[in-house]
Write a protein that holds these residues in place. Structure first.
Motif, mmCIF file in Angstrom:
data_model
loop_
_atom_site.group_PDB
_atom_site.id
_atom_site.type_symbol
_atom_site.label_atom_id
_atom_site.label_comp_id
_atom_site.label_asym_id
_atom_site.label_seq_id
_atom_site.Cartn_x
_atom_site.Cartn_y
_atom_site.Cartn_z
ATOM 1 N N THR A 1 -49.414 -1.051 8.251
ATOM 2 C CA THR A 1 -48.227 -0.186 8.708
ATOM 3 C C THR A 1 -48.357 1.330 8.620
ATOM 4 O O THR A 1 -47.437 1.973 8.896
ATOM 5 C CB THR A 1 -47.133 -0.600 7.758
ATOM 6 N N ARG A 2 -49.613 1.546 8.372
ATOM 7 C CA ARG A 2 -50.088 3.225 8.400
ATOM 8 C C ARG A 2 -49.678 3.728 9.684
ATOM 9 O O ARG A 2 -49.838 3.030 10.702
ATOM 10 C CB ARG A 2 -51.449 3.331 7.890
ATOM 11 N N LYS A 3 -49.570 5.173 9.819
ATOM 12 C CA LYS A 3 -49.387 5.715 11.063
ATOM 13 C C LYS A 3 -50.746 6.371 11.616
ATOM 14 O O LYS A 3 -51.368 6.830 10.714
ATOM 15 C CB LYS A 3 -48.565 6.881 11.013
ATOM 16 N N VAL A 4 -51.036 6.024 12.945
ATOM 17 C CA VAL A 4 -52.374 6.608 13.256
ATOM 18 C C VAL A 4 -51.990 7.769 14.349
ATOM 19 O O VAL A 4 -51.258 7.638 15.273
ATOM 20 C CB VAL A 4 -53.025 5.425 14.122
#
Length: 52
Positions: free
Chosen positions: A48-51
């Motif tokens: 769920t990390r933002k890239v």
């Protein structure tokens, strides 16, 4: 009740984490032990990390 902790090697061999072995291999520390819940949390946070 204390959760059982496992080495990175044991977690990577667990059927439960078969589909996330690459993620765990990259993110788990060789010299630390993790509970199954901790490993699952690491996977969830990675996915769920933002890239960028």
């Amino acid at each position: 009740m204390k959760s059982t902790k496992y080495s990175k090697d044991i977690i990577l061999k667990a059927e439960q984490f078969r589909n996330s072995q690459d993620i765990l291999n990259a993110l788990l520390d060789d010299n630390k032990q993790y509970s199954a819940a901790e490993a699952e949390k690491i996977i969830a946070e990675y996915k769920t990390r933002k890239v960028g």
